[in-house]
Design a protein around this motif. Structure first.
Motif, PDB file in Angstrom:
ATOM      1  N   ALA A   1      80.482  17.294  53.052  1.00  0.00           N
ATOM      2  CA  ALA A   1      81.517  17.507  51.904  1.00  0.00           C
ATOM      3  C   ALA A   1      81.140  18.943  51.702  1.00  0.00           C
ATOM      4  CB  ALA A   1      81.185  16.559  50.739  1.00  0.00           C
TER       5      ALA A   1
ATOM      6  N   LYS B   1      84.974   6.932  50.568  1.00  0.00           N
ATOM      7  CA  LYS B   1      84.499   7.318  51.777  1.00  0.00           C
ATOM      8  C   LYS B   1      85.003   6.499  53.100  1.00  0.00           C
ATOM      9  CE  LYS B   1      80.210   8.550  49.390  1.00  0.00           C
ATOM     10  NZ  LYS B   1      78.765   8.282  49.346  1.00  0.00           N
TER      11      LYS B   1
ATOM     12  N   LYS C   1      89.636  16.170  54.003  1.00  0.00           N
ATOM     13  CA  LYS C   1      89.812  17.430  53.303  1.00  0.00           C
ATOM     14  C   LYS C   1      90.809  17.446  52.187  1.00  0.00           C
ATOM     15  CE  LYS C   1      89.741  22.546  53.608  1.00  0.00           C
ATOM     16  NZ  LYS C   1      89.716  23.565  55.011  1.00  0.00           N
TER      17      LYS C   1
ATOM     18  N   LEU D   1      89.871  15.233  49.293  1.00  0.00           N
ATOM     19  CA  LEU D   1      88.986  15.785  48.303  1.00  0.00           C
ATOM     20  C   LEU D   1      89.480  16.770  47.659  1.00  0.00           C
ATOM     21  CD1 LEU D   1      85.909  16.003  47.724  1.00  0.00           C
ATOM     22  CD2 LEU D   1      85.390  17.300  49.877  1.00  0.00           C
TER      23      LEU D   1
END
Length: 226
Positions: free
Chosen positions: A29, A114, A118, A121
């Motif tokens: 991350a 999870k 990208k 996030l």
């Protein structure tokens, strides 16, 4: 507080506090965020994050929901109790949706499952930073509005509070024990000091400064009942 690791200044300079007990998640991350221009500071647990709450710099908190010692919900609650009101995005594994929903009810901005990509996030963090910016603007507006109220006399403030409650001049005059004409003078003076041409703009400043008509009415009713 000693974070596990931190990256230098990013392209955008937006800071993300990443809290996860899984080193692999922290590394992956962090890489995704660093390549998107964020500053990343990681913590192996909520306990590490909470060691020195006053040292947590402005930014978003990316918080795993299942961790030893303190889970994400407990960390989220502890942050609120310690006055750290930064946007929180919850990271959750399969089967943790109920916990994520509970976290959102407690004020979290969003949750991401999870494994995440990208775009997911960064999208969640974009919403978090938008809220952070809105909060900053509200604080700045409140400070500016409070500064504008400072020159008002106590009586002018009383009249403004009456206007905030939606009272006409005659009612304000009765409540304050003065004449309606005197209320008109105070009203004109306070609008001149505030630099506004209309009552609506004066009220906008009052509300921005935290003068709440409902709260004022509650105080009024409390006074009547004592």
């Amino acid at each position: 507080m000693r974070p596990i690791d931190g990256w230098g200044e990013g392209m955008d300079g937006q800071r993300v506090h990443l809290v996860d007990d899984d080193e692999g998640i922290r590394r992956s991350a962090s890489f995704l965020l660093r390549t998107s221009g964020f500053i990343v500071v990681t913590y192996a647990s909520g306990v590490d994050l909470l060691k020195d709450p006053k040292a947590i710099e402005p930014g978003c908190i990316l918080l795993d929901v299942r961790m030893p010692e303190m889970d994400g919900l407990e960390v989220q609650q502890a942050l609120a109790e310690k006055g750290v009101l930064l946007p929180v995005i919850i990271m959750t594994g399969h089967g943790d949706i109920d916990l994520a929903v509970r976290a959102m009810k407690a004020g979290a901005v969003d949750f991401i499952e999870k494994p995440f990509d990208k775009a997911t996030l960064v999208g969640a963090l974009t919403e978090g930073f938008a809220r952070l910016a809105d909060a900053g603007r509200r604080e700045a507006n409140a400070a500016e509005a409070l500064a504008k109220l400072q020159p008002l006399t106590a009586r002018e403030r009383d009249v403004l509070e009456g206007l905030v409650r939606g009272h006409p001049n005659k009612t304000i005059a009765y409540d304050l024990g003065i004449s309606p004409r005197t209320v008109e003078i105070h009203r004109a003076n306070l609008m001149n000091k505030l630099g506004v041409p209309s009552l609506s703009e004066a009220l906008r400043i009052a509300f921005a400064a935290g003068l709440d008509g409902d709260a004022a009415l509650q105080q009024e009713d409390l006074g009547k009942n004592t």
